[in-house]
Structure formats: C-alpha cells, structure tokens
Design a protein around this motif. Structure first.
Motif, PDB file in Angstrom:
ATOM      1  N   LEU A 102       1.018  -1.077   0.031  1.00  0.00           N
ATOM      2  CA  LEU A 102       0.180  -0.245   0.126  1.00  0.00           C
ATOM      3  C   LEU A 102       0.892   1.201   0.036  1.00  0.00           C
ATOM      4  O   LEU A 102       0.568   2.135  -0.689  1.00  0.00           O
ATOM      5  CB  LEU A 102      -0.823  -0.011   1.329  1.00  0.00           C
ATOM      6  N   THR A 103       1.919   1.245   0.876  1.00  0.00           N
ATOM      7  CA  THR A 103       2.971   2.247   0.925  1.00  0.00           C
ATOM      8  C   THR A 103       4.103   2.163  -0.039  1.00  0.00           C
ATOM      9  O   THR A 103       4.778   3.238   0.069  1.00  0.00           O
ATOM     10  CB  THR A 103       2.930   2.567   2.483  1.00  0.00           C
ATOM     11  N   GLY A 104       4.211   1.055  -0.195  1.00  0.00           N
ATOM     12  CA  GLY A 104       5.423   0.934  -1.245  1.00  0.00           C
ATOM     13  C   GLY A 104       6.834   0.878  -0.290  1.00  0.00           C
ATOM     14  O   GLY A 104       7.820   1.267  -0.925  1.00  0.00           O
ATOM     15  N   SER A 105       6.692   0.509   0.901  1.00  0.00           N
ATOM     16  CA  SER A 105       7.790   0.639   1.742  1.00  0.00           C
ATOM     17  C   SER A 105       8.212  -0.578   2.132  1.00  0.00           C
ATOM     18  O   SER A 105       7.547  -1.548   2.298  1.00  0.00           O
ATOM     19  CB  SER A 105       7.543   1.617   3.072  1.00  0.00           C
ATOM     20  N   ARG A 106       9.330  -0.713   2.761  1.00  0.00           N
ATOM     21  CA  ARG A 106       9.947  -1.872   3.380  1.00  0.00           C
ATOM     22  C   ARG A 106      10.847  -1.285   4.522  1.00  0.00           C
ATOM     23  O   ARG A 106      11.935  -0.550   4.047  1.00  0.00           O
ATOM     24  CB  ARG A 106      10.738  -3.024   2.502  1.00  0.00           C
ATOM     25  N   ARG A 107      10.854  -1.970   5.734  1.00  0.00           N
ATOM     26  CA  ARG A 107      11.754  -1.315   6.687  1.00  0.00           C
ATOM     27  C   ARG A 107      11.729  -2.328   7.792  1.00  0.00           C
ATOM     28  O   ARG A 107      10.921  -2.974   8.159  1.00  0.00           O
ATOM     29  CB  ARG A 107      11.471   0.306   7.273  1.00  0.00           C
ATOM     30  N   VAL A 108      12.745  -2.147   8.738  1.00  0.00           N
ATOM     31  CA  VAL A 108      12.681  -3.044   9.976  1.00  0.00           C
ATOM     32  C   VAL A 108      12.205  -2.289  11.212  1.00  0.00           C
ATOM     33  O   VAL A 108      12.500  -1.059  11.309  1.00  0.00           O
ATOM     34  CB  VAL A 108      14.225  -3.610  10.205  1.00  0.00           C
ATOM     35  N   TYR A 109      11.382  -2.684  11.950  1.00  0.00           N
ATOM     36  CA  TYR A 109      10.631  -2.274  13.080  1.00  0.00           C
ATOM     37  C   TYR A 109      11.163  -2.850  14.214  1.00  0.00           C
ATOM     38  O   TYR A 109      11.300  -3.921  14.058  1.00  0.00           O
ATOM     39  CB  TYR A 109       9.200  -2.022  12.985  1.00  0.00           C
ATOM     40  N   TRP A 110      11.194  -2.368  15.173  1.00  0.00           N
ATOM     41  CA  TRP A 110      11.451  -2.975  16.796  1.00  0.00           C
ATOM     42  C   TRP A 110      10.339  -2.785  17.693  1.00  0.00           C
ATOM     43  O   TRP A 110       9.731  -1.609  17.740  1.00  0.00           O
ATOM     44  CB  TRP A 110      12.683  -2.140  17.172  1.00  0.00           C
ATOM     45  N   GLY A 111      10.313  -3.827  18.475  1.00  0.00           N
ATOM     46  CA  GLY A 111       9.463  -3.842  19.658  1.00  0.00           C
ATOM     47  C   GLY A 111       9.773  -2.838  20.817  1.00  0.00           C
ATOM     48  O   GLY A 111      11.045  -2.439  20.739  1.00  0.00           O
ATOM     49  N   GLN A 112       9.060  -2.616  21.920  1.00  0.00           N
ATOM     50  CA  GLN A 112       9.669  -1.881  22.960  1.00  0.00           C
ATOM     51  C   GLN A 112      10.519  -2.526  23.780  1.00  0.00           C
ATOM     52  O   GLN A 112      10.948  -1.654  24.869  1.00  0.00           O
ATOM     53  CB  GLN A 112       8.371  -1.120  23.551  1.00  0.00           C
ATOM     54  N   GLY A 113      10.752  -3.752  23.791  1.00  0.00           N
ATOM     55  CA  GLY A 113      11.597  -4.411  24.909  1.00  0.00           C
ATOM     56  C   GLY A 113      10.632  -4.889  25.954  1.00  0.00           C
ATOM     57  O   GLY A 113       9.909  -4.274  26.510  1.00  0.00           O
TER      58      GLY A 113
END
Length: 120
Positions: A102-113
């Motif tokens: 939908l956004t044409g994006s790819r990235r790595v996300y992190w949780g809060q720990g």
C-alpha cells in the motif's frame, strides 16, 4: 506499524518462559523476524531469527535451549526459552522486516522491549 512484545518477567534458573511479539498496522507481509537482547553495560545481541519460510538461526549461547517460531496469519513471533540461566537476564527486543504494498515501503521495526530476569 507497531510491534508489541510481551511475556517477560522473573523466573528461577532452570525455568521456562515464552515471549511473544505481535506486529500490527499497514502490513502486506513480513520477511525476517527476530529477537535480540541487551544486558546492562553490554551491546545488543542477536538471540534468534526466523525467515518468512521459518528457517531459523540461533546464537550459540541459546542453541538447544531456546526456540523461535512464528505465525504468519497473526504477524507474530514467539521465543520459547527453556533451561534459563542468570546470564539470560536482559531486556529482550523483537524486530520485523516489514513490507507494505500500500505504501510501497519496506523497513525494519522494533518492539519496545520486555525485561527477563533469571534468579539463581
């Protein structure tokens, strides 16, 4: 996109615990997912990772004790931790390589720990 980690806590040495991390938001799919940990005064290190097709990789220190798995229908990754040791105590972070058509994006996300403390 948000990653919500849960399941940490206090456990005695030799015990078990399972961490969960659920991704939500504009997600078309997730490639690799993983768990990292960071103890006080130490660098963040990879604990385990799992590919979209469930190929796994483990740090030597946790092999044969930890098991990573995922549920692609729930965008969730799990870390089953057995035979816990005091040196496993750390803040555990999940991450996910997320792509969105939908956004044409790819990235790595992190949780809060989430904190794990193993008492001896």
């Amino acid at each position: 996109v948000q990653l919500q980690a849960s399941g940490g806590g206090l456990v005695q040495a030799g015990g078990s615990l399972r961490l969960s991390c659920a991704a939500s938001g504009r997600i078309s799919g997730i490639n690799d997912m993983g768990w990292y940990r960071q103890a006080p005064g130490k660098q963040r290190e990879l604990v385990a990772s799992i590919s979209r097709l469930s190929s796994t990789n483990y740090a030597d220190s946790v092999k044969d004790r930890f098991s990573i798995s995922r549920d692609n229908t729930k965008n969730t990754v799990y870390l089953q931790m057995n035979s816990l040791k005091p040196e496993d105590s750390a803040v555990y972070y999940c991450n996910a390589d997320v792509f969105s058509f939908l956004t044409g994006s790819r990235r790595v996300y992190w949780g809060q720990g989430t904190q794990l403390t193993v008492s001896s």
